[in-house]
Design an enzyme around this catalytic site. Sequence first.
Site, PDB file in Angstrom:
ATOM      1  N   LYS A 273       0.844  -1.204   0.000  1.00  0.00           N
ATOM      2  CA  LYS A 273       0.000   0.000   0.000  1.00  0.00           C
ATOM      3  C   LYS A 273       0.876   1.250   0.000  1.00  0.00           C
ATOM      4  O   LYS A 273       1.659   1.471   0.919  1.00  0.00           O
ATOM      5  CB  LYS A 273      -0.918  -0.001   1.231  1.00  0.00           C
ATOM      6  CG  LYS A 273      -1.654   1.341   1.465  1.00  0.00           C
ATOM      7  CD  LYS A 273      -2.619   1.288   2.665  1.00  0.00           C
ATOM      8  CE  LYS A 273      -3.175   2.669   3.007  1.00  0.00           C
ATOM      9  NZ  LYS A 273      -4.102   2.659   4.173  1.00  0.00           N
TER      10      LYS A 273
ATOM     11  N   ASP B 228       1.733   6.356   5.612  1.00  0.00           N
ATOM     12  CA  ASP B 228       0.739   5.402   5.105  1.00  0.00           C
ATOM     13  C   ASP B 228       1.224   4.683   3.838  1.00  0.00           C
ATOM     14  O   ASP B 228       0.474   3.922   3.226  1.00  0.00           O
ATOM     15  CB  ASP B 228      -0.591   6.131   4.847  1.00  0.00           C
ATOM     16  CG  ASP B 228      -1.801   5.232   5.029  1.00  0.00           C
ATOM     17  OD1 ASP B 228      -1.689   4.209   5.737  1.00  0.00           O
ATOM     18  OD2 ASP B 228      -2.859   5.549   4.453  1.00  0.00           O
TER      19      ASP B 228
ATOM     20  N   LYS C 246      -9.736  13.040   8.310  1.00  0.00           N
ATOM     21  CA  LYS C 246      -9.259  12.592   9.619  1.00  0.00           C
ATOM     22  C   LYS C 246      -9.174  13.786  10.563  1.00  0.00           C
ATOM     23  O   LYS C 246      -8.765  14.873  10.149  1.00  0.00           O
ATOM     24  CB  LYS C 246      -7.862  11.971   9.492  1.00  0.00           C
ATOM     25  CG  LYS C 246      -7.840  10.596   8.863  1.00  0.00           C
ATOM     26  CD  LYS C 246      -6.448   9.994   8.894  1.00  0.00           C
ATOM     27  CE  LYS C 246      -6.405   8.647   8.191  1.00  0.00           C
ATOM     28  NZ  LYS C 246      -7.187   7.595   8.873  1.00  0.00           N
TER      29      LYS C 246
ATOM     30  N   ARG D 273      -7.590  -0.202   0.827  1.00  0.00           N
ATOM     31  CA  ARG D 273      -8.142  -1.427   0.237  1.00  0.00           C
ATOM     32  C   ARG D 273      -8.531  -1.205  -1.220  1.00  0.00           C
ATOM     33  O   ARG D 273      -8.528  -2.138  -2.016  1.00  0.00           O
ATOM     34  CB  ARG D 273      -9.326  -1.929   1.073  1.00  0.00           C
ATOM     35  CG  ARG D 273     -10.500  -0.982   1.117  1.00  0.00           C
ATOM     36  CD  ARG D 273     -11.466  -1.294   2.254  1.00  0.00           C
ATOM     37  NE  ARG D 273     -10.881  -1.016   3.574  1.00  0.00           N
ATOM     38  CZ  ARG D 273     -11.478  -1.299   4.725  1.00  0.00           C
ATOM     39  NH1 ARG D 273     -12.673  -1.867   4.736  1.00  0.00           N
ATOM     40  NH2 ARG D 273     -10.879  -1.005   5.866  1.00  0.00           N
TER      41      ARG D 273
HETATM   42  N1  BES Z   1      -4.275   4.548   6.956  1.00  0.00           N
HETATM   43  C1  BES Z   1      -5.443   4.257   7.701  1.00  0.00           C
HETATM   44  C2  BES Z   1      -5.208   3.207   8.789  1.00  0.00           C
HETATM   45  C3  BES Z   1      -4.275   3.592   9.903  1.00  0.00           C
HETATM   46  C4  BES Z   1      -4.777   4.150  11.065  1.00  0.00           C
HETATM   47  C5  BES Z   1      -2.921   3.335   9.820  1.00  0.00           C
HETATM   48  C6  BES Z   1      -3.919   4.474  12.110  1.00  0.00           C
HETATM   49  C7  BES Z   1      -2.066   3.666  10.859  1.00  0.00           C
HETATM   50  C8  BES Z   1      -2.574   4.223  12.007  1.00  0.00           C
HETATM   51  C9  BES Z   1      -6.549   3.730   6.781  1.00  0.00           C
HETATM   52  O1  BES Z   1      -6.549   4.219   5.494  1.00  0.00           O
HETATM   53  C10 BES Z   1      -7.864   4.130   7.399  1.00  0.00           C
HETATM   54  O2  BES Z   1      -8.071   5.288   7.586  1.00  0.00           O
HETATM   55  N2  BES Z   1      -8.690   3.133   7.718  1.00  0.00           N
HETATM   56  C11 BES Z   1      -9.967   3.380   8.303  1.00  0.00           C
HETATM   57  C12 BES Z   1     -10.967   2.404   7.691  1.00  0.00           C
HETATM   58  C13 BES Z   1     -12.386   2.662   8.103  1.00  0.00           C
HETATM   59  C14 BES Z   1     -12.889   3.954   7.492  1.00  0.00           C
HETATM   60  C15 BES Z   1     -13.227   1.504   7.629  1.00  0.00           C
HETATM   61  C16 BES Z   1      -9.856   3.169   9.808  1.00  0.00           C
HETATM   62  O3  BES Z   1      -9.158   2.259  10.225  1.00  0.00           O
HETATM   63  O4  BES Z   1     -10.436   3.941  10.538  1.00  0.00           O
HETATM   64 ZN    ZN Z   2      -4.664   4.793   4.755  1.00  0.00          ZN
HETATM   65 ZN    ZN Z   3      -7.575   6.085   5.272  1.00  0.00          ZN
END
Ligand code: BES
Ligand code: ZN
Ligand code: ZN
Length: 490
Positions: free
Chosen positions: A256, A279, A268, A342
């Site tokens: 990724k 990321d 965010k 994803r």
């Molecule tokens: N890059 C983030 C996941 C992440 C969070 C990595 C904290 C490292 C530290 C990912 O793209 C994301 O934001 N995922 C969401 C998915 C949700 C919206 C289903 C999440 O985990 O909140």
């Molecule tokens: Zn992400």
């Molecule tokens: Zn994200």
Amino acid sequence: MNLTTRTTGSGFKKSDTVVLFLPEQDKKRAHAVPAALKFIADSIDLSHFKGKSAETAFIPLAGKPAVILCGIGKEKDIDAESLRRSAAGVSGICRDKSITGIIVIPPELKGMAGALVLESIAEGLFLSNYSYDKYKTGRNGNGKSLVKHAIFLTGEKKAPAILKKVEIISRNTLLCRDLINEISEKSDPLGIAREARTLARLPGVTCTVYGRKEIQKMKMGLLLAVNQGSRRPPALVVLTYRGNPRSKKFFSIIGKGITFDSGGMNLKPSGHIEDMRTDMAGAAAALFSLKAVAELKLPKNMYAVLPLTENMLSNDSYRPGDVFTAYDGTTVEIGNTDAEGRLILADALAFTEKRLKPECLVDIATLTGACVVTFGEIVAGYLTTDDDLGRLLEEAGAATGEVIWRLPLHKDYEENLKSDIADISNVSAEKNSGTIMGGIFLKKFVKTGKWAHLDIAGTARNSKPRGYRPKNATGFGVRLIVETVGRWKG
Ligand code: BES
Ligand code: ZN
Ligand code: ZN
């Protein structure tokens, strides 16, 4: 850091710093000191030093070499990982005292082969000898330098080969950290593609970079959707290493590469956005694991596939409620623009399976916050459709200390991805089991191949130093993947 060897018995200079490892509660400790170091036993009262794991002491001796003592814990508890962690303590002392050259005397242990002792200590030293201070000006920097030379006093025949292997894998782990720690202004899709192109100089390696036009032509609708809000074009990097021309089998690693994750329209909040330049840690691990495999000249074939884009918020951003068509034709409703990893991986996985036809696919991604909640910064979560591939990865994890733990890909989770208007949604209808749902989504884009998904959201970045893994980017994944490819029957 430069790793070299010298055989036991040679003399020491006054200016030398000698590193000695002592186990805990060894009453005969003074006698365990090698003959060449008798001056230490004569000059230091070793009884004050407990020898607990990672306990260190710096002992300057008038007119003699300085000594760094490093505890390695109780002999029965010592293994490769405990030695790596103990050795990390030595780097700490060297930084404090501005010591740039050391002579290391690996301990002789009853229950562990000399080769593994040497390898583990060298690895712990190398991996902990790191600091990211590119953006510190001289005035504000801490002015402390890193260790430049480590000479290992050892009679071990394979020592030069062992140290060469440690040097290659560890150096690429540190380079991986650098690329992740680098600011998103520079470590952007084209910046990472440029870095990838330099690998084509290595024997057996080729690199193809697909730009926006080619990605459009290939109809990678999900990678393009995530990219919409960014002024920086996306890229898809395909690195190929052919180390076994007689075999048609390829291992593939798909990383990724979100070079900044703002969350998009589902922005965010403060407290969650600051470190999102990291990321792309999966893409960095994929890139540098292939580089290490090529430099080690492993007789294997390997692909690294890196889908790269920012996830930004702008007038052109993709929206919640939009529908896009993936590379494999699946239509995806965007339930949340922050579940972007994803999406780009779905296109990259489908592309890899269809066009490159590897023997197995492993993706590596900072995919879910839920993974951080479950495993913290210690262990990575993984899911797989293939028990043998899972076992291979787990064993490589145990050997390297980059530990992974399996979660279920149970069929019943699949109904949570239902969409009213498209084939599937990119987020679950339920709040729970976030890491599993990321895996369930990705699984849809791998048709028949053996596949595993590694979620490194917690382990890719440390909020504080932990042993030989520093604060911020850890480089997690490079050592795990290199070890996996080495063990894989390709
Ligand atoms: N890059 C983030 C996941 C992440 C969070 C990595 C904290 C490292 C530290 C990912 O793209 C994301 O934001 N995922 C969401 C998915 C949700 C919206 C289903 C999440 O985990 O909140
Ligand atoms: Zn992400
Ligand atoms: Zn994200």
